[in-house]
Motif scaffolding. Structure first.
Motif, PDB file in Angstrom:
ATOM      1  N   LYS A 119       1.226  -0.876  -0.220  1.00  0.00           N
ATOM      2  CA  LYS A 119       0.419   0.017  -0.293  1.00  0.00           C
ATOM      3  C   LYS A 119       0.838   1.100  -0.026  1.00  0.00           C
ATOM      4  O   LYS A 119       0.334   2.041  -0.096  1.00  0.00           O
ATOM      5  CB  LYS A 119      -0.726   0.086   1.235  1.00  0.00           C
ATOM      6  CG  LYS A 119      -2.177   0.884   1.380  1.00  0.00           C
ATOM      7  CD  LYS A 119      -2.616   0.706   2.128  1.00  0.00           C
ATOM      8  CE  LYS A 119      -4.078   1.769   2.477  1.00  0.00           C
ATOM      9  NZ  LYS A 119      -4.992   1.660   3.269  1.00  0.00           N
ATOM     10  N   ALA A 120       2.023   1.230   0.456  1.00  0.00           N
ATOM     11  CA  ALA A 120       2.916   1.719   0.876  1.00  0.00           C
ATOM     12  C   ALA A 120       3.973   2.398  -0.597  1.00  0.00           C
ATOM     13  O   ALA A 120       4.238   3.557  -0.869  1.00  0.00           O
ATOM     14  CB  ALA A 120       3.938   2.049   1.411  1.00  0.00           C
ATOM     15  N   GLY A 121       3.542   1.764  -1.388  1.00  0.00           N
ATOM     16  CA  GLY A 121       4.646   1.564  -2.958  1.00  0.00           C
ATOM     17  C   GLY A 121       4.890   0.289  -3.117  1.00  0.00           C
ATOM     18  O   GLY A 121       6.052   1.027  -4.105  1.00  0.00           O
ATOM     19  N   PHE A 122       5.632  -0.226  -2.370  1.00  0.00           N
ATOM     20  CA  PHE A 122       6.651  -0.992  -2.741  1.00  0.00           C
ATOM     21  C   PHE A 122       6.337  -2.165  -3.630  1.00  0.00           C
ATOM     22  O   PHE A 122       4.973  -2.450  -3.836  1.00  0.00           O
ATOM     23  CB  PHE A 122       7.242  -1.878  -1.125  1.00  0.00           C
ATOM     24  CG  PHE A 122       8.219  -1.293  -0.417  1.00  0.00           C
ATOM     25  CD1 PHE A 122       8.922  -0.732  -0.043  1.00  0.00           C
ATOM     26  CD2 PHE A 122       7.226   0.135   0.616  1.00  0.00           C
ATOM     27  CE1 PHE A 122       9.704  -0.054   1.050  1.00  0.00           C
ATOM     28  CE2 PHE A 122       7.646   0.998   1.175  1.00  0.00           C
ATOM     29  CZ  PHE A 122       8.712   0.567   1.710  1.00  0.00           C
ATOM     30  N   LYS A 123       7.415  -2.220  -4.481  1.00  0.00           N
ATOM     31  CA  LYS A 123       6.799  -3.323  -5.703  1.00  0.00           C
ATOM     32  C   LYS A 123       7.287  -4.523  -5.359  1.00  0.00           C
ATOM     33  O   LYS A 123       6.430  -6.049  -5.400  1.00  0.00           O
ATOM     34  CB  LYS A 123       7.571  -2.357  -6.447  1.00  0.00           C
ATOM     35  CG  LYS A 123       7.546  -1.749  -7.214  1.00  0.00           C
ATOM     36  CD  LYS A 123       5.715  -1.309  -7.875  1.00  0.00           C
ATOM     37  CE  LYS A 123       5.104   0.150  -8.019  1.00  0.00           C
ATOM     38  NZ  LYS A 123       4.107   0.702  -7.704  1.00  0.00           N
ATOM     39  N   ASN A 124       8.422  -5.142  -4.947  1.00  0.00           N
ATOM     40  CA  ASN A 124       9.246  -6.176  -4.769  1.00  0.00           C
ATOM     41  C   ASN A 124       8.785  -6.829  -3.327  1.00  0.00           C
ATOM     42  O   ASN A 124       9.818  -7.279  -2.751  1.00  0.00           O
ATOM     43  CB  ASN A 124      10.625  -6.796  -4.961  1.00  0.00           C
ATOM     44  CG  ASN A 124      10.976  -6.299  -6.424  1.00  0.00           C
ATOM     45  OD1 ASN A 124      10.180  -6.383  -7.675  1.00  0.00           O
ATOM     46  ND2 ASN A 124      11.612  -5.275  -6.153  1.00  0.00           N
ATOM     47  N   VAL A 125       7.422  -6.953  -2.206  1.00  0.00           N
ATOM     48  CA  VAL A 125       7.668  -7.250  -1.966  1.00  0.00           C
ATOM     49  C   VAL A 125       6.980  -9.087  -1.909  1.00  0.00           C
ATOM     50  O   VAL A 125       6.324  -9.197  -2.409  1.00  0.00           O
ATOM     51  CB  VAL A 125       6.493  -6.901  -0.899  1.00  0.00           C
ATOM     52  CG1 VAL A 125       5.798  -6.925   1.002  1.00  0.00           C
ATOM     53  CG2 VAL A 125       6.156  -5.274  -0.600  1.00  0.00           C
ATOM     54  N   TYR A 126       7.725  -9.872  -0.007  1.00  0.00           N
ATOM     55  CA  TYR A 126       7.238 -10.828  -0.396  1.00  0.00           C
ATOM     56  C   TYR A 126       7.053 -11.481   0.851  1.00  0.00           C
ATOM     57  O   TYR A 126       7.163 -10.618   2.376  1.00  0.00           O
ATOM     58  CB  TYR A 126       9.041 -12.043  -0.279  1.00  0.00           C
ATOM     59  CG  TYR A 126       8.879 -11.225  -1.523  1.00  0.00           C
ATOM     60  CD1 TYR A 126       8.327 -12.414  -2.517  1.00  0.00           C
ATOM     61  CD2 TYR A 126      10.231 -10.802  -2.191  1.00  0.00           C
ATOM     62  CE1 TYR A 126       9.185 -12.508  -4.213  1.00  0.00           C
ATOM     63  CE2 TYR A 126       9.684 -10.507  -3.564  1.00  0.00           C
ATOM     64  CZ  TYR A 126      10.261 -11.088  -4.572  1.00  0.00           C
ATOM     65  OH  TYR A 126      10.252 -10.943  -6.025  1.00  0.00           O
ATOM     66  N   TRP A 127       6.684 -12.929   1.454  1.00  0.00           N
ATOM     67  CA  TRP A 127       5.927 -13.193   3.007  1.00  0.00           C
ATOM     68  C   TRP A 127       6.076 -14.119   2.562  1.00  0.00           C
ATOM     69  O   TRP A 127       5.897 -15.568   2.206  1.00  0.00           O
ATOM     70  CB  TRP A 127       4.669 -12.955   2.484  1.00  0.00           C
ATOM     71  CG  TRP A 127       3.544 -13.392   3.706  1.00  0.00           C
ATOM     72  CD1 TRP A 127       3.686 -13.016   5.298  1.00  0.00           C
ATOM     73  CD2 TRP A 127       2.383 -13.940   3.644  1.00  0.00           C
ATOM     74  NE1 TRP A 127       2.943 -14.185   6.296  1.00  0.00           N
ATOM     75  CE2 TRP A 127       2.000 -14.442   4.982  1.00  0.00           C
ATOM     76  CE3 TRP A 127       1.616 -15.122   2.468  1.00  0.00           C
ATOM     77  CZ2 TRP A 127       1.417 -15.995   5.335  1.00  0.00           C
ATOM     78  CZ3 TRP A 127       1.244 -15.899   3.043  1.00  0.00           C
ATOM     79  CH2 TRP A 127       0.582 -16.619   4.016  1.00  0.00           C
ATOM     80  N   LEU A 128       6.526 -15.255   3.949  1.00  0.00           N
ATOM     81  CA  LEU A 128       7.275 -16.571   4.156  1.00  0.00           C
ATOM     82  C   LEU A 128       5.806 -17.475   5.011  1.00  0.00           C
ATOM     83  O   LEU A 128       5.417 -16.678   5.883  1.00  0.00           O
ATOM     84  CB  LEU A 128       8.428 -16.548   5.153  1.00  0.00           C
ATOM     85  CG  LEU A 128       8.322 -18.532   6.059  1.00  0.00           C
ATOM     86  CD1 LEU A 128       8.616 -18.629   4.698  1.00  0.00           C
ATOM     87  CD2 LEU A 128       9.676 -17.464   7.088  1.00  0.00           C
TER      88      LEU A 128
END
Length: 144
Positions: A119-128
């Motif tokens: 939502k803050a504009g980060f593009k390369n976000v991953y989640w374990l």
């Protein structure tokens, strides 16, 4: 096959509640998969996280409690308690273009944090997916 289709209306009429339960379950499963496609962050297995860290030098943020983090965490993880997590912080803004992986004890807190990063504009976000519990279940190393 045509005989099955021939008896299908009769089956539906005789087992209305069972058919409605099947339709509801299918709807829930499909909506869950579709929402996963549009959430903006990608789910990783423990093996996928290892590859991301090794190949792309991803920043790993552990959102576990201080006590859980001290009991064991993934090598190289940066501890950020949920109460101090701010996607707009100047430290995170500096690494906005790098891959960022989120984890926590079970995966629930980190999923919420990953959504906030997107939502803050980060593009390369991953989640374990499954959090540190999944990491340990895969017999991968933790440090104290």
């Amino acid at each position: 096959m045509t005989e099955i289709l021939h008896h299908l209306p009769e089956f539906i009429g005789n087992h209305y509640l069972l058919v409605m339960l099947l339709v509801a379950l299918l709807f829930i499963l499909i909506s869950n998969e579709v929402s996963g496609l549009f959430r903006g962050y990608k789910s990783l297995t423990p093996g996928g996280l290892t590859q991301l860290i090794n190949r792309n030098d991803a920043l790993l943020i552990d959102m576990s409690s201080k006590q859980d983090f001290d009991q064991g965490h993934i090598v190289g993880a940066k501890h950020v308690p949920q109460s101090q997590f701010d996607p707009e912080s100047k430290d995170l803004v500096k690494v906005k273009e790098l891959p960022i992986a989120m984890c926590c004890k079970t995966g629930q807190t980190s999923a919420t944090a990953a959504a906030r990063l997107v939502k803050a504009g980060f593009k390369n976000v991953y989640w374990l997916d499954g959090g540190l519990a999944a990491w340990r279940q895969a017999d991968l190393p933790v440090v104290k």
